[in-house]
Design a protein around this motif. Structure first.
Motif, PDB file in Angstrom:
ATOM      1  N   GLN A 339      -5.891  19.104   7.667  1.00 25.98           N
ATOM      2  CA  GLN A 339      -7.266  19.550   7.460  1.00 25.98           C
ATOM      3  C   GLN A 339      -8.241  18.386   7.542  1.00 25.98           C
ATOM      4  O   GLN A 339      -9.301  18.478   8.173  1.00 25.98           O
ATOM      5  N   GLU A 343     -10.988  17.949  10.472  1.00 28.58           N
ATOM      6  CA  GLU A 343     -12.368  17.901   9.982  1.00 28.58           C
ATOM      7  C   GLU A 343     -13.056  16.630  10.454  1.00 28.58           C
ATOM      8  O   GLU A 343     -14.232  16.657  10.847  1.00 28.58           O
ATOM      9  N   GLN A 396     -13.865  24.642  12.764  1.00 26.06           N
ATOM     10  CA  GLN A 396     -14.700  23.794  11.916  1.00 26.06           C
ATOM     11  C   GLN A 396     -15.977  23.393  12.649  1.00 26.06           C
ATOM     12  O   GLN A 396     -17.058  23.333  12.038  1.00 26.06           O
ATOM     13  N   ARG A 452     -19.654  23.768   2.984  1.00 23.93           N
ATOM     14  CA  ARG A 452     -18.221  23.992   2.846  1.00 23.93           C
ATOM     15  C   ARG A 452     -17.958  24.499   1.431  1.00 23.93           C
ATOM     16  O   ARG A 452     -18.775  24.286   0.531  1.00 23.93           O
TER      17      ARG A 452
END
Length: 508
Positions: A339, A343, A396, A452
């Motif tokens: 992740q 990201e 994302q 987020r």
């Protein structure tokens, strides 16, 4: 000679050294392998963005790096958004001697007892996660090292497991002596160039130039390598001089003699799809590369190394041998690592596309191709779009494009007599967070006004403390309940923060 360690790190650049120093702080036995016989190696990437300071603080490396030659507070002259140059201040950024920076980190690692073997050539790797065997060749002879984990921080490489995050880029650069600049251009212009970093958008790419701590001046051209081949095949120096001559900010040095040989490298941003393998992780340029326009490559590489260390500590830092527990820790570590990797690439891709779109010459093909939604431009690599990491990165990126920050409501309009509740558009999500240097899965609050989902504010976990706010509550009761777990001042700050962003709403 046989050695047993916890972690082997391949590569002694900033990414590898950051990981080594942090792992050593957490009590791991670390062995570093560096293939280069020349040290410190000549490097580009002299810009240090302000976020590096926090990393250096965490590594307790301020004293070791204090003597590294650097230039701080240089302003930047930009010809980017407008064809008319403008000055921008970057007081917290610095230009450093990268070779000295890397050497100081390496010396610090050795001083703290981290074993460094260089030059070292890896002959073969065998074994599995938790029990790797590496045979290496060194000037002292052949060695075998056993390790629980391998970190590859060996730098940029090529392969089918790389996904290009943008169209192809290459960089070429040279250095000029300060006295050569002074002898060939007007004195006032030479003085300006000595005290400014310069960045200029051109039809076929962009130029960057800055004075280095050793008083040399470096100029770099970033462009599409295919364009350079079409315009002046095999004439890299002439191509660089031609672009300088056709610029505003660099034309005065277009014919100044070079003090170094011209160097070039691939600069295409990419994501390594095999960055996570059981017992083996990639760091730094081995895992991802960013567009050089951000000047944040060193910071992002070091920060990602710290995140990788959290994943490793989650896996290796428990004495519980329960098989089910190990599986859970493995999944936590992997999800967190991947992740953070996607990201990093998604945020950089989003920022880069936006920045390229702002260029005054953005109607030209070079800029149009880099301002749009980036696609994989590597030959035969389109299948990478279906890879889970690539899908996650695109998701994302889409979230970043769709996000519109809400205007903060002024606290002066807050009515303490009206009850509060969590806004109906909010929902709960799961988030991977760092708690005591390990990954934990936490409940997070998601809302359209938040970039987020958030699990923590003011170093306080939001849930289960906010569960009662799904129903309307008087302000006094809200603060009273929160004070029991986090204190009055913190509860007031969190309540105000959420209300200003519309995550908490007042009911009439």
């Amino acid at each position: 000679m046989d050695n047993a360690v916890d972690i082997i790190i391949i590569g002694a650049g900033p990414a590898g050294l950051t990981a080594a120093l942090r792992l050593q702080q957490l009590g791991y036995r670390v062995q570093m392998l560096e293939r280069s016989a020349t040290w410190p190696r000549p490097q580009i990437g002299e810009a240090l963005t302000p976020g590096v300071k926090n990393i250096i603080d965490m590594l307790d490396a301020n004293e070791a790096l204090a003597a590294v030659p650097h230039l701080a507070g240089l302003s930047t002259r930009l010809r980017w958004r407008s064809a008319t140059p403008e000055i921008a201040g970057h007081g917290d950024a610095a230009v450093i001697n990268r070779a000295a920076f890397d050497a100081a980190l390496l010396q610090l690692a050795r001083q703290r007892g981290i074993s460094v073997c260089m030059p070292a050539r890896i002959e073969d790797i065998s074994g599995t996660a938790g029990n790797w065997q590496l045979h290496i060749s060194t000037p002292a002879g052949r060695q075998q090292i056993t390790a629980r984990f391998i970190l590859d921080a060996g730098g940029r490489s090529t392969g089918v497991q790389q996904y290009a995050c943008a169209p192809r880029l290459s960089a070429m650069w040279v250095e000029l002596e300060a006295d050569q600049i002074s002898n060939n251009i007007a004195h006032n212009i030479a003085n300006e160039m000595a005290n400014l970093t310069q960045v200029e958008a051109l039809e076929h790419g962009w130029l960057w130039g800055t004075r280095l701590p050793d008083l040399r001046y470096r100029v770099m051209l970033v462009n599409d390598p295919q364009t350079a081949h079409q315009k002046m095949p095999g004439q890299a120096e002439n191509w660089l001089r031609w672009n300088c001559a056709n610029s505003q900010l660099f034309k005065t040095i277009a014919q100044v003699p070079y003090a170094s040989r011209l160097q070039a490298c691939v600069a295409t941003p990419y994501l390594a799809l095999d960055s996570w393998q059981d017992g083996r992780l990639k760091l730094g340029d081995a895992a991802f590369a960013l567009d050089p326009i951000s000047s944040s490559g060193v910071e992002k590489a070091m920060r990602f190394s710290l995140q990788a260390v959290v994943a490793i500590h989650t896996l290796l830092g428990s004495t519980d041998s329960n098989r089910h527990d190990h599986h859970d820790r493995h999944e936590l570590a992997r999800h967190f690592f991947e992740q953070r990797l996607t990201e990093t690439c998604a945020r950089h891709q989003y920022w880069t596309q936006s920045y390229y779109a702002q260029a005054w010459c953005s109607e030209h093909p070079f800029w149009r191709s880099r301002a749009g939604i980036a696609a994989n431009c590597a030959d035969g690599a389109a299948a990478g779009d279906d890879h889970p990491l690539v899908r996650a990165m695109h998701e994302q990126s889409a979230q970043l494009r769709d996000y519109q920050p809400a205007e903060l409501k002024p606290l002066s309009t807050f009515n303490p007599c009206q009850p509060l509740r969590i806004h109906p558009a909010a929902s709960l999500a799961e988030s991977y967070c760092v708690v005591d240097d390990r990954v934990q899965k936490q409940l997070a609050l998601s809302h359209p006004n938040l970039e987020r989902p958030i699990s923590f504010l003011e170093n306080q976990a939001l849930f289960p403390h906010l569960n009662f706010l799904w129903q309307p509550q008087p302000l006094a009761q809200v603060l009273q309940k929160l004070e029991h777990s986090m204190g009055r001042q913190t509860s007031q700050k969190i309540t105000a923060w959420l209300w200003q962003r519309g995550v908490l709403e007042s009911l009439v």
